[in-house]
Design a protein around this motif. Structure first.
Motif, short mmCIF file in Angstrom:
data_model
loop_
_atom_site.label_atom_id
_atom_site.label_comp_id
_atom_site.label_asym_id
_atom_site.label_seq_id
_atom_site.Cartn_x
_atom_site.Cartn_y
_atom_site.Cartn_z
N LYS A 146 0.83 -1.21 0.00
CA LYS A 146 0.00 0.00 0.00
C LYS A 146 0.86 1.26 0.00
CE LYS A 146 -3.98 -2.06 2.37
NZ LYS A 146 -4.75 -2.11 3.64
N LEU A 147 1.95 1.23 0.78
CA LEU A 147 2.84 2.38 0.82
C LEU A 147 3.51 2.59 -0.54
CD1 LEU A 147 4.47 1.86 4.32
CD2 LEU A 147 3.11 3.82 3.62
N ASN A 148 3.88 1.51 -1.21
CA ASN A 148 4.47 1.62 -2.55
C ASN A 148 3.53 2.37 -3.49
OD1 ASN A 148 6.96 0.43 -2.24
ND2 ASN A 148 6.24 -1.63 -2.69
N LYS A 149 2.23 2.02 -3.42
CA LYS A 149 1.25 2.65 -4.29
C LYS A 149 1.01 4.11 -3.90
CE LYS A 149 -1.33 -1.56 -5.43
NZ LYS A 149 -2.64 -2.26 -5.31
N THR A 150 0.93 4.36 -2.59
CA THR A 150 0.64 5.71 -2.10
C THR A 150 1.76 6.69 -2.41
OG1 THR A 150 -0.68 4.81 -0.29
CG2 THR A 150 0.06 7.08 -0.06
N PHE A 151 3.01 6.27 -2.16
CA PHE A 151 4.15 7.17 -2.33
C PHE A 151 4.92 6.90 -3.62
CE2 PHE A 151 3.37 7.03 2.25
CZ PHE A 151 3.19 8.38 2.49
N ARG A 152 4.32 6.09 -4.51
CA ARG A 152 4.88 5.80 -5.82
C ARG A 152 6.30 5.24 -5.71
NH1 ARG A 152 2.25 10.53 -6.25
NH2 ARG A 152 4.10 11.83 -6.34
N GLN A 153 6.50 4.34 -4.74
CA GLN A 153 7.78 3.67 -4.59
C GLN A 153 7.76 2.37 -5.39
OE1 GLN A 153 10.45 4.58 -2.63
NE2 GLN A 153 9.59 6.35 -1.57
N SER A 154 8.93 1.78 -5.59
CA SER A 154 9.01 0.52 -6.33
C SER A 154 9.73 -0.54 -5.50
CB SER A 154 9.74 0.72 -7.65
OG SER A 154 11.04 1.21 -7.42
N THR A 155 9.68 -0.37 -4.16
CA THR A 155 10.34 -1.33 -3.28
C THR A 155 9.71 -2.70 -3.41
OG1 THR A 155 10.85 0.42 -1.72
CG2 THR A 155 10.99 -1.84 -0.90
N LYS A 156 10.53 -3.71 -3.59
CA LYS A 156 10.04 -5.08 -3.66
C LYS A 156 10.47 -5.83 -2.41
CE LYS A 156 10.09 -5.38 -8.71
NZ LYS A 156 10.63 -6.11 -9.88
N ILE A 157 9.61 -6.73 -1.97
CA ILE A 157 9.92 -7.51 -0.78
C ILE A 157 11.06 -8.47 -1.11
CG2 ILE A 157 9.00 -9.17 0.89
CD1 ILE A 157 6.21 -7.92 0.26
N LYS A 158 12.13 -8.37 -0.34
CA LYS A 158 13.32 -9.18 -0.62
C LYS A 158 13.08 -10.65 -0.28
CE LYS A 158 16.42 -5.32 0.36
NZ LYS A 158 17.47 -4.81 1.27
N ASN A 200 5.51 12.93 10.47
CA ASN A 200 4.45 13.84 10.91
C ASN A 200 3.58 14.24 9.72
OD1 ASN A 200 2.93 15.57 12.46
ND2 ASN A 200 4.36 17.28 12.25
N ILE A 201 2.83 13.26 9.19
CA ILE A 201 1.98 13.52 8.02
C ILE A 201 0.62 12.85 8.21
CG2 ILE A 201 3.83 13.80 6.35
CD1 ILE A 201 3.38 10.90 5.52
N GLU A 202 -0.38 13.39 7.53
CA GLU A 202 -1.72 12.79 7.53
C GLU A 202 -1.81 11.86 6.33
OE1 GLU A 202 -4.24 12.98 9.62
OE2 GLU A 202 -3.12 14.26 11.00
N ASN A 203 -1.93 10.58 6.58
CA ASN A 203 -2.00 9.62 5.49
C ASN A 203 -2.83 8.43 5.93
OD1 ASN A 203 -0.70 6.97 4.22
ND2 ASN A 203 -0.49 8.63 2.75
N GLN A 204 -3.81 8.07 5.12
CA GLN A 204 -4.74 7.01 5.51
C GLN A 204 -4.06 5.65 5.62
OE1 GLN A 204 -8.37 7.12 3.42
NE2 GLN A 204 -9.35 5.60 4.71
N VAL A 205 -3.09 5.38 4.75
CA VAL A 205 -2.39 4.09 4.81
C VAL A 205 -1.61 3.97 6.12
CG1 VAL A 205 -0.61 2.66 3.77
CG2 VAL A 205 -2.24 3.86 2.31
N LEU A 206 -0.92 5.06 6.48
CA LEU A 206 -0.14 5.05 7.73
C LEU A 206 -1.06 4.97 8.94
CD1 LEU A 206 2.64 7.68 6.93
CD2 LEU A 206 2.88 5.21 7.02
N SER A 207 -2.21 5.65 8.87
CA SER A 207 -3.16 5.59 9.99
C SER A 207 -3.72 4.18 10.14
CB SER A 207 -4.32 6.57 9.74
OG SER A 207 -3.86 7.89 9.72
N GLY A 208 -4.02 3.54 9.01
CA GLY A 208 -4.51 2.16 9.04
C GLY A 208 -3.47 1.20 9.58
N LEU A 209 -2.21 1.42 9.18
CA LEU A 209 -1.12 0.57 9.68
C LEU A 209 -0.94 0.77 11.18
CD1 LEU A 209 1.25 -1.35 9.32
CD2 LEU A 209 2.64 0.59 8.55
N GLU A 210 -1.07 2.01 11.63
CA GLU A 210 -0.94 2.29 13.06
C GLU A 210 -2.00 1.54 13.86
OE1 GLU A 210 -1.00 6.14 16.12
OE2 GLU A 210 -1.42 6.41 13.99
N GLU A 211 -3.23 1.55 13.39
CA GLU A 211 -4.31 0.83 14.08
C GLU A 211 -4.05 -0.67 14.09
OE1 GLU A 211 -7.89 1.93 12.08
OE2 GLU A 211 -7.76 4.05 12.66
N ASP A 212 -3.61 -1.21 12.95
CA ASP A 212 -3.31 -2.64 12.87
C ASP A 212 -2.18 -3.03 13.82
OD1 ASP A 212 -5.24 -3.02 10.94
OD2 ASP A 212 -3.85 -2.89 9.25
#
Length: 230
Positions: A146-158, A200-212
């Protein structure tokens, strides 16, 4: 993409269903609850087109495509007809400027967590713990995607080095259940701390991860205190 009255107004009265619209979008982008609710508000409209882009963006004014990522534009454009004989456009997955966000530490810790849970899962001899570590691993993998999609990263799980498995797994088995649970709690607490203090940013993915993470850490601590599971 701006148009006047055309054949689509007459020939596309049924349009694309909301379900098909969501399905097409989620092939590339994950929609949040608010975006899905917004889509359902088009139930009385005729959706005539769903346009997606990963490289550019669509205008909020008339659905025009731009090759640049422009703030306020979106990655998803839905063309629809309501009561008027000309098209309207709904823009989703909007682009907002990311102000000096350093995600490196978060990504590194997420990757460490994914690898650790894979090792813990393989080292565990009881099905309960295999399933437990698998759930936590999947949560972390989902967050990274989700973070890859949100912040347009291309990190792959090693991928882990299969040759090093025997020693790693044997080490975990020798150190025992308490060490593994403590390490899992430590990793998830570190991710939680990064989200709460360093980013220190408002982001739904990060908020969801925090709750999880709060729920996951609580689960691990309950297991840690449970004498029956020893």
């Amino acid at each position: 993409m701006k148009e006047t009255k055309d054949d689509n107004y007459y020939s596309n009265l049924r349009g694309i269903s909301i379900a098909d619209c969501i399905s097409k979008i989620e092939y590339k982008f994950e929609l949040n609850h608010e975006e899905i609710s917004t889509l359902h508000q088009l139930k009385n409209a005729s959706i005539s087109g769903v346009f997606l882009t990963e490289e550019g963006s669509f205008s909020d004014v008339n659905g025009e495509y731009f090759s640049e990522n422009i703030e306020g534009n979106g990655k998803v454009c839905i063309k629809y007809y309501d009561k008027e004989p000309y098209p309207k456009f709904l823009i989703l997955k909007r682009i907002y400027i990311e102000k000096d966000i350093d995600l490196n530490q978060l990504y590194t810790t997420l990757e460490s967590s994914i690898q650790f849970f894979e090792e813990a899962k393989r080292a565990s001899k009881r099905m309960f713990f295999k399933q437990l570590f698998s759930r936590h691993q999947k949560m972390t993998q989902s967050a990274l995607i989700k973070l890859n999609k949100t912040f347009r990263q291309s990190t792959k799980i090693k991928k882990l080095n299969a040759k090093s498995y025997p020693n790693q797994l044997l080490t975990l088995q020798r150190k025992g259940r308490d060490f593994v649970i403590d390490r899992a709690i430590s990793l998830e607490n570190k991710i939680l701390q990064i989200i709460r203090t360093d980013l220190n940013i408002e982001n739904q993915v990060l908020s969801g991860l925090e709750e999880d993470l709060v729920i996951s850490i609580s689960e691990l601590k309950n297991i840690q205190r449970n004498e029956i599971l020893r």
